[in-house]
Every structure is written in C-alpha cells, then in structure tokens.
Motif scaffolding. Sequence first.
Motif, PDB file in Angstrom:
ATOM      1  N   GLY A   1       0.808  -1.207   0.000  1.00  0.00           N
ATOM      2  CA  GLY A   1       0.000   0.000   0.000  1.00  0.00           C
ATOM      3  C   GLY A   1       0.842   1.259   0.000  1.00  0.00           C
ATOM      4  N   ARG A   2       1.979   1.190   0.639  1.00  0.00           N
ATOM      5  CA  ARG A   2       2.881   2.360   0.697  1.00  0.00           C
ATOM      6  C   ARG A   2       3.589   2.568  -0.630  1.00  0.00           C
ATOM      7  NH1 ARG A   2       5.450   6.498   0.982  1.00  0.00           N
ATOM      8  NH2 ARG A   2       6.664   7.266   2.760  1.00  0.00           N
ATOM      9  N   SER A   3       4.171   1.521  -1.176  1.00  0.00           N
ATOM     10  CA  SER A   3       5.062   1.663  -2.334  1.00  0.00           C
ATOM     11  C   SER A   3       4.372   1.474  -3.666  1.00  0.00           C
ATOM     12  CB  SER A   3       6.204   0.642  -2.225  1.00  0.00           C
ATOM     13  OG  SER A   3       6.940   0.831  -1.044  1.00  0.00           O
ATOM     14  N   GLY A   4       3.316   0.670  -3.711  1.00  0.00           N
ATOM     15  CA  GLY A   4       2.754   0.338  -5.019  1.00  0.00           C
ATOM     16  C   GLY A   4       3.793  -0.368  -5.860  1.00  0.00           C
ATOM     17  N   LEU A   5       3.994   0.117  -7.067  1.00  0.00           N
ATOM     18  CA  LEU A   5       4.992  -0.473  -7.963  1.00  0.00           C
ATOM     19  C   LEU A   5       6.284   0.338  -7.996  1.00  0.00           C
ATOM     20  CD1 LEU A   5       2.712  -1.560 -10.934  1.00  0.00           C
ATOM     21  CD2 LEU A   5       3.656  -2.984  -9.101  1.00  0.00           C
ATOM     22  N   GLU A   6       6.418   1.287  -7.080  1.00  0.00           N
ATOM     23  CA  GLU A   6       7.629   2.096  -7.013  1.00  0.00           C
ATOM     24  C   GLU A   6       8.520   1.541  -5.906  1.00  0.00           C
ATOM     25  OE1 GLU A   6       7.624   4.398  -9.388  1.00  0.00           O
ATOM     26  OE2 GLU A   6       5.513   3.998  -9.830  1.00  0.00           O
ATOM     27  N   GLY A   7       9.783   1.323  -6.183  1.00  0.00           N
ATOM     28  CA  GLY A   7      10.696   0.856  -5.146  1.00  0.00           C
ATOM     29  C   GLY A   7      10.582  -0.637  -4.899  1.00  0.00           C
ATOM     30  N   GLU A   8      10.527  -1.022  -3.622  1.00  0.00           N
ATOM     31  CA  GLU A   8      10.563  -2.429  -3.248  1.00  0.00           C
ATOM     32  C   GLU A   8       9.229  -2.900  -2.668  1.00  0.00           C
ATOM     33  OE1 GLU A   8      15.200  -3.381  -2.173  1.00  0.00           O
ATOM     34  OE2 GLU A   8      13.934  -2.561  -0.570  1.00  0.00           O
TER      35      GLU A   8
END
Length: 363
Positions: free
Chosen positions: A280-287
């Motif tokens: 929920g925090r990152s989505g598909l960005e980062g890890e």
Amino acid sequence: MRSVGVEEELLLVDALTGEPQALSTAVLAAVSREGGDEGEVFEAELHRQMLEFATRPQTSMGDLAEEIRRWRAEAARHAEDVGAAVVALATSPLPVSPVIGSGERYRWLEEQFGLTTQEQLTCGCHVHVSVDSDDEGVAVLDRIRPWLSVLLAMSANSPFWQGKDSGYSSYRSRVWGRWPSSGPVEIFGSADRYHQQVNDMVGTGALRDKGMIYFDARLSHNYPTVEVRVADVCLDPGTTVLVATLVRALVETAARQWRAGEPPARHGVGLLRLAAWRAGRSGLEGELIHPVTMRPAPAEAVVRALFDHVRDALEDSGDVVPAQEGLAALLKTGNGARVQRELLSRSGGLRDVVTECVSRTRG
C-alpha cells in the motif's frame, strides 16, 4: 474453466469540479426507470457518493473485459442523467464530507464504528472465482495468502486523501484496514475451521453478520466462489482485467497444489500485514516484500515472480500472452497512483486530476 466475476465500486463526482456528489439514489432511480437487467447490475454502497456494479460470471477474459467496459459506460450514462459523472478512483483526491446511505444496516455501522464508518468513502475491486466446494475454497485461501499483497501493489489507485498526498500508493488499503475484521488471516486448514472462525467472530457481537467478514480473501456467502477483496478499483479497465486474470490463475494454481498434497506457506499474519503495508505504501515504485522469501525485492521482480508462480495455469486457460502484455503495459505506464501523481505534476490541480480520470474511466 473457472468462471470469474468482478465487482467495481465507482465514485460519483461533479463532471466540472470533480467534487464527490451524493447522488447514488438518483442514479439508481434512473436505472430503475429504464427497466431491463441493469437493476441487478448496479447497487448502492455505504456512502451515497458511490455506485457499484457487478459483472456476470465469465470464463473468457475477453468477455469479462467487454462487460467491465460496458457497465462503466452505462454507469457514466446514468450518472450524466442526473448531472454527475463516474470515476474509477479508490479515494477522492478532493476534500469530501461523506454521506452515509439510508437503511438499518448502514445506521448500525455508523452507531457501532463511528468515525471509521464515516471515513470509509473508498472504492475497491472484488474478484470472484468459482470453486468446486468449500473444502477446495479454503485450501485456496490458505495458499494464496502471500500473493495478495502483490495484487494490491498492482492495483494501487488512491494516493490522495482529503486534498493531500497521503504518501501512500493505496491509502484506501490503510483506511479499509480500520475495520476489525479486515486484512490477512491465518491458515485455516479445513472448511470446518473456516466456518467456525467466521461463526465465532460474528458471535462476539462486534460484527453484524457474515457480510462483515472483511478478510483480504474469503469464501463468498452468496456464491460458490473465492472472493479476493484486496485490490483498489483500477483506473484503467485493462488493469482490472489483468488482476482478474491473475486471481483466477492463483486460484487454479492453489487448487492444484492442494490436490497434489503441497502444504501452504507458513508465513504468519504479522509478516503478511507488513507485506500489505509495504504494497500500500510503495505500489509499484521501489521495493515490495517477496511472497516467497518475505524479504525486500524490487517491485518488478516481485510482480514477475507472481506471473511465474501462475504461468502453468495461465498457459492452460489461454491467458499467458494477454497477461504478459498486460503486465508489460502496467510496468511501463504504472498503476493508477502513479498516473494520478503524474497528472497532478502536469496540471497543478487535483480538480484537473479528477476530470481527466473521468475520461480515462471508460478506457
């Protein structure tokens, strides 16, 4: 071939300002006046700024895609009849004072859960996949648990909350997590244990009925299906179809593992909650947290691990190429959260984000 059905919740907004409008009663009245089968497709939700539709069960993903686009277009048409528009956003980017719908059930929720109920103006996507029995269904639930967070990351479409950037890709998942029965669950091991757990939870009196079992995935209490409830409503209908395709493949893969005597992964609920938070925090960005190792890994690698996990089922259903193409498009364009933030950076205003997403909702 397992059948698949999708439920999508849409926001009702002013077509010019993008502000949510409490018009679901008027929209449903417009639907009713036309008659036909649409009265069984559309229904009200907890808040009057929401409208839900449900597709019929389909075995062809092409047919499912046509239905999703059709009912989005019909929802838009009926909303226009009352001076509104629909938009596939999982939270309202603009500030809103949610209006709870009428009826005894909604009043009970408001009385029991207070601000949690008031603030639940969130739109999800639920995917139903047919199963042969409750035993098979619970075996599936036990085995798909680690992979549900990946679906959340892919569908994440709620970066804004009450006029501000939440810092999350799916803030809907954080708001939804306030319900006491929501989120990941333990391994049940059998249908009897599942039903006992549900009965015990309802028996506490904290939940009104079985409809308030808000697990990330559950046995439907209305249909012979596993219902995966973890996803945000997706901005692009193509993403909805991709999520539904992967959910069916997950169900089939898990059922095969069960029949072959393969045990489920023993990840505890605490780890699964952390994986869901990270998604929920990152989505598909980062890890993200990898469903197998429960350690950080690049989001693209985790999404491809999901594809590899269900590849055999995709091959057998004829969905492997469409799924590959859908994943490639999603990884290139990004999920709804990324699109919304990019729209804001170009336009400078959340109203413009909403009005552009109104156009995109129809695909």
